[in-house]
Motif scaffolding. Structure first.
Motif, PDB file in Angstrom:
ATOM      1  N   ASN A  98       0.833  -1.202   0.000  1.00  0.00           N
ATOM      2  CA  ASN A  98       0.000   0.000   0.000  1.00  0.00           C
ATOM      3  C   ASN A  98       0.869   1.254   0.000  1.00  0.00           C
ATOM      4  O   ASN A  98       0.580   2.235  -0.702  1.00  0.00           O
ATOM      5  CB  ASN A  98      -0.928  -0.037   1.215  1.00  0.00           C
ATOM      6  N   TYR A  99       1.944   1.236   0.772  1.00  0.00           N
ATOM      7  CA  TYR A  99       2.875   2.369   0.824  1.00  0.00           C
ATOM      8  C   TYR A  99       3.520   2.596  -0.536  1.00  0.00           C
ATOM      9  O   TYR A  99       3.576   3.731  -1.025  1.00  0.00           O
ATOM     10  CB  TYR A  99       3.929   2.095   1.889  1.00  0.00           C
ATOM     11  N   TRP A 100       4.006   1.537  -1.157  1.00  0.00           N
ATOM     12  CA  TRP A 100       4.628   1.678  -2.473  1.00  0.00           C
ATOM     13  C   TRP A 100       3.640   2.215  -3.513  1.00  0.00           C
ATOM     14  O   TRP A 100       4.018   2.935  -4.433  1.00  0.00           O
ATOM     15  CB  TRP A 100       5.172   0.332  -2.934  1.00  0.00           C
ATOM     16  N   MET A 101       2.361   1.870  -3.329  1.00  0.00           N
ATOM     17  CA  MET A 101       1.355   2.324  -4.289  1.00  0.00           C
ATOM     18  C   MET A 101       0.924   3.764  -4.045  1.00  0.00           C
ATOM     19  O   MET A 101       0.150   4.315  -4.828  1.00  0.00           O
ATOM     20  CB  MET A 101       0.127   1.411  -4.237  1.00  0.00           C
ATOM     21  N   GLY A 102       1.405   4.375  -2.965  1.00  0.00           N
ATOM     22  CA  GLY A 102       1.014   5.736  -2.652  1.00  0.00           C
ATOM     23  C   GLY A 102      -0.197   5.826  -1.760  1.00  0.00           C
ATOM     24  O   GLY A 102      -0.768   6.914  -1.599  1.00  0.00           O
ATOM     25  N   GLY A 103      -0.580   4.703  -1.140  1.00  0.00           N
ATOM     26  CA  GLY A 103      -1.723   4.691  -0.240  1.00  0.00           C
ATOM     27  C   GLY A 103      -1.374   5.233   1.140  1.00  0.00           C
ATOM     28  O   GLY A 103      -0.218   5.535   1.447  1.00  0.00           O
ATOM     29  N   LYS A 104      -2.375   5.330   2.004  1.00  0.00           N
ATOM     30  CA  LYS A 104      -2.192   5.911   3.340  1.00  0.00           C
ATOM     31  C   LYS A 104      -2.445   4.900   4.455  1.00  0.00           C
ATOM     32  O   LYS A 104      -2.347   5.262   5.630  1.00  0.00           O
ATOM     33  CB  LYS A 104      -3.139   7.104   3.501  1.00  0.00           C
ATOM     34  N   ASP A 105      -2.742   3.665   4.100  1.00  0.00           N
ATOM     35  CA  ASP A 105      -3.023   2.663   5.115  1.00  0.00           C
ATOM     36  C   ASP A 105      -1.744   1.897   5.464  1.00  0.00           C
ATOM     37  O   ASP A 105      -1.595   0.711   5.151  1.00  0.00           O
ATOM     38  CB  ASP A 105      -4.113   1.701   4.620  1.00  0.00           C
ATOM     39  N   ASN A 106      -0.810   2.596   6.092  1.00  0.00           N
ATOM     40  CA  ASN A 106       0.472   1.996   6.454  1.00  0.00           C
ATOM     41  C   ASN A 106       1.047   2.759   7.649  1.00  0.00           C
ATOM     42  O   ASN A 106       0.606   3.865   7.963  1.00  0.00           O
ATOM     43  CB  ASN A 106       1.445   2.003   5.270  1.00  0.00           C
ATOM     44  N   PHE A 107       2.047   2.131   8.290  1.00  0.00           N
ATOM     45  CA  PHE A 107       2.660   2.704   9.481  1.00  0.00           C
ATOM     46  C   PHE A 107       4.164   2.869   9.279  1.00  0.00           C
ATOM     47  O   PHE A 107       4.720   2.464   8.249  1.00  0.00           O
ATOM     48  CB  PHE A 107       2.384   1.819  10.695  1.00  0.00           C
ATOM     49  N   ALA A 108       4.823   3.457  10.268  1.00  0.00           N
ATOM     50  CA  ALA A 108       6.254   3.744  10.149  1.00  0.00           C
ATOM     51  C   ALA A 108       7.067   2.489   9.866  1.00  0.00           C
ATOM     52  O   ALA A 108       8.009   2.507   9.061  1.00  0.00           O
ATOM     53  CB  ALA A 108       6.750   4.427  11.422  1.00  0.00           C
ATOM     54  N   ALA A 109       6.729   1.373  10.522  1.00  0.00           N
ATOM     55  CA  ALA A 109       7.470   0.135  10.293  1.00  0.00           C
ATOM     56  C   ALA A 109       7.324  -0.350   8.860  1.00  0.00           C
ATOM     57  O   ALA A 109       8.286  -0.864   8.266  1.00  0.00           O
ATOM     58  CB  ALA A 109       6.987  -0.950  11.260  1.00  0.00           C
ATOM     59  N   ASP A 110       6.158  -0.158   8.298  1.00  0.00           N
ATOM     60  CA  ASP A 110       5.930  -0.555   6.904  1.00  0.00           C
ATOM     61  C   ASP A 110       6.742   0.328   5.960  1.00  0.00           C
ATOM     62  O   ASP A 110       7.350  -0.152   4.998  1.00  0.00           O
ATOM     63  CB  ASP A 110       4.450  -0.438   6.561  1.00  0.00           C
ATOM     64  N   ARG A 111       6.751   1.613   6.245  1.00  0.00           N
ATOM     65  CA  ARG A 111       7.485   2.543   5.388  1.00  0.00           C
ATOM     66  C   ARG A 111       8.985   2.288   5.472  1.00  0.00           C
ATOM     67  O   ARG A 111       9.697   2.372   4.464  1.00  0.00           O
ATOM     68  CB  ARG A 111       7.139   3.990   5.758  1.00  0.00           C
ATOM     69  N   ALA A 112       9.473   1.958   6.672  1.00  0.00           N
ATOM     70  CA  ALA A 112      10.898   1.671   6.832  1.00  0.00           C
ATOM     71  C   ALA A 112      11.288   0.428   6.034  1.00  0.00           C
ATOM     72  O   ALA A 112      12.323   0.412   5.355  1.00  0.00           O
ATOM     73  CB  ALA A 112      11.235   1.482   8.305  1.00  0.00           C
ATOM     74  N   ALA A 113      10.466  -0.621   6.118  1.00  0.00           N
ATOM     75  CA  ALA A 113      10.749  -1.841   5.356  1.00  0.00           C
ATOM     76  C   ALA A 113      10.656  -1.573   3.861  1.00  0.00           C
ATOM     77  O   ALA A 113      11.495  -2.044   3.069  1.00  0.00           O
ATOM     78  CB  ALA A 113       9.785  -2.951   5.771  1.00  0.00           C
ATOM     79  N   GLY A 114       9.660  -0.788   3.465  1.00  0.00           N
ATOM     80  CA  GLY A 114       9.521  -0.456   2.048  1.00  0.00           C
ATOM     81  C   GLY A 114      10.676   0.372   1.529  1.00  0.00           C
ATOM     82  O   GLY A 114      11.173   0.154   0.416  1.00  0.00           O
ATOM     83  N   ASP A 115      11.142   1.303   2.335  1.00  0.00           N
ATOM     84  CA  ASP A 115      12.272   2.140   1.936  1.00  0.00           C
ATOM     85  C   ASP A 115      13.559   1.328   1.827  1.00  0.00           C
ATOM     86  O   ASP A 115      14.408   1.605   0.973  1.00  0.00           O
ATOM     87  CB  ASP A 115      12.463   3.281   2.925  1.00  0.00           C
ATOM     88  N   ALA A 116      13.712   0.317   2.699  1.00  0.00           N
ATOM     89  CA  ALA A 116      14.909  -0.521   2.645  1.00  0.00           C
ATOM     90  C   ALA A 116      14.987  -1.257   1.321  1.00  0.00           C
ATOM     91  O   ALA A 116      16.069  -1.411   0.730  1.00  0.00           O
ATOM     92  CB  ALA A 116      14.909  -1.520   3.804  1.00  0.00           C
ATOM     93  N   VAL A 117      13.861  -1.714   0.818  1.00  0.00           N
ATOM     94  CA  VAL A 117      13.825  -2.363  -0.494  1.00  0.00           C
ATOM     95  C   VAL A 117      14.094  -1.344  -1.592  1.00  0.00           C
ATOM     96  O   VAL A 117      14.887  -1.577  -2.514  1.00  0.00           O
ATOM     97  CB  VAL A 117      12.466  -3.046  -0.726  1.00  0.00           C
ATOM     98  N   ALA A 118      13.438  -0.195  -1.503  1.00  0.00           N
ATOM     99  CA  ALA A 118      13.571   0.822  -2.551  1.00  0.00           C
ATOM    100  C   ALA A 118      14.987   1.383  -2.654  1.00  0.00           C
ATOM    101  O   ALA A 118      15.389   1.863  -3.715  1.00  0.00           O
ATOM    102  CB  ALA A 118      12.575   1.956  -2.300  1.00  0.00           C
ATOM    103  N   GLN A 119      15.762   1.306  -1.575  1.00  0.00           N
ATOM    104  CA  GLN A 119      17.143   1.790  -1.628  1.00  0.00           C
ATOM    105  C   GLN A 119      17.982   0.986  -2.610  1.00  0.00           C
ATOM    106  O   GLN A 119      18.869   1.529  -3.269  1.00  0.00           O
ATOM    107  CB  GLN A 119      17.765   1.737  -0.233  1.00  0.00           C
ATOM    108  N   VAL A 120      17.735  -0.320  -2.686  1.00  0.00           N
ATOM    109  CA  VAL A 120      18.506  -1.160  -3.602  1.00  0.00           C
ATOM    110  C   VAL A 120      17.732  -1.467  -4.874  1.00  0.00           C
ATOM    111  O   VAL A 120      18.316  -1.833  -5.898  1.00  0.00           O
ATOM    112  CB  VAL A 120      18.935  -2.481  -2.926  1.00  0.00           C
ATOM    113  N   TYR A 121      16.408  -1.302  -4.825  1.00  0.00           N
ATOM    114  CA  TYR A 121      15.587  -1.578  -5.999  1.00  0.00           C
ATOM    115  C   TYR A 121      14.467  -0.538  -6.078  1.00  0.00           C
ATOM    116  O   TYR A 121      13.319  -0.808  -5.757  1.00  0.00           O
ATOM    117  CB  TYR A 121      15.000  -2.996  -5.921  1.00  0.00           C
ATOM    118  N   PRO A 122      14.826   0.680  -6.503  1.00  0.00           N
ATOM    119  CA  PRO A 122      13.825   1.755  -6.531  1.00  0.00           C
ATOM    120  C   PRO A 122      12.656   1.477  -7.469  1.00  0.00           C
ATOM    121  O   PRO A 122      11.583   2.068  -7.318  1.00  0.00           O
ATOM    122  CB  PRO A 122      14.635   2.979  -6.982  1.00  0.00           C
TER     123      PRO A 122
END
Length: 261
Positions: A20-44
């Motif tokens: 949901n975070y990657w899709m631009g949604g709002k139904d997510n929390f800080a832990a989700d965003r941190a995990a999503g950002d960790a992936v996006a750092q190596v695979y944007p």
């Protein structure tokens, strides 16, 4: 589609909320965003993949409803509702379209029941895709199994590590639907080192493991079906409505032309 006791805990990364975070949604929390950002750092490109996957859904559902005349959809592993969900796309083409959503994730079910319209034509079933007979029994209460059904597995089958199990699940569902039904399926592929590293980072960040497969392995799930043009392609290449961009994700639409044995 596996669920755990962590599903409703904000401090634990959750697969549906990360997506949901990657899709631009709002139904997510800080832990989700941190995990999503960790992936996006190596695979944007994961953010592009998430958003393009929804555009793929829109194109294929619109094709099935408008061009193929399908009025029934079985969306297995639906994930969190966002924008342009299956029932919205189908019912915009044909108001009498019926949609059965399937997920066993408590978080998904809570959001779906709160955000989606409540009607006899849009139903949510609490089931795991490892239980296809249970899914089919529930779907028969809503869908007419004498008429074509669009069966959808949209970026969810990597949660099962055994490809033979995945093929069995798909085959058992497709064996139950009538001739003229369609399989819509896409999944992430292991086509570049960056996406493989991104999958590893997801696990390191507390996310659920997701198995990336080759395009040939994904294509094998359509065995016995007649592929709709252009066949198995990268998501942005399936009847594109914009620029065709490289993605480590492949999908296709296949039509059932004979009874499965």
């Amino acid at each position: 589609m596996a669920s755990t006791d962590d599903d409703l805990r904000a401090e634990v990364p959750h697969a549906a909320r990360i997506w949901n975070y990657w899709m631009g949604g709002k139904d997510n929390f800080a832990a989700d965003r941190a995990a999503g950002d960790a992936v996006a750092q190596v695979y944007p490109e994961i953010v592009l993949m998430a958003r393009q996957s929804r555009r793929f859904l829109v194109r294929v559902v619109r094709y099935l409803a408008a061009d193929a005349g399908v009025r029934q959809f079985l969306d297995i592993g639906t994930g969190l509702p966002t924008m342009q969900n299956t029932h919205q796309v189908a019912q915009a083409v044909a108001a009498d379209s019926r949609v059965v959503y399937v997920d066993n994730d408590p978080l998904v079910l809570v959001h779906a029941r709160a955000l989606m319209s409540k009607s006899d034509s849009t139903v949510h079933v609490d089931a795991d895709y490892h239980e296809p007979e249970r899914i089919l029994d529930a779907a028969r209460k809503v869908l007419d199994f004498e008429q074509p059904i669009g069966v959808m597995f949209m970026g969810v089958l990597g949660y099962e590590p055994d490809l033979q199990v995945v093929a069995s699940i798909v085959n058992r569902v497709m064996a139950a639907v009538p001739v003229g039904s369609y399989l819509v399926l896409w999944d992430g592929t292991n086509t570049t080192p960056a996406v493989v590293e991104g999958a590893e980072r997801l696990v390191q960040g507390g996310g659920m493991p997701y198995i990336l497969r080759s395009p040939d392995e994904i294509g094998g799930l359509f065995s016995g079906l007649e592929l709709v043009e252009p066949g198995l392609v990268q998501l942005t290449g399936w009847r594109p409505d914009g620029e065709v961009e490289w993605l480590d994700a492949y999908g296709a639409v296949g039509r059932k032309v004979a009874r499965s044995s």
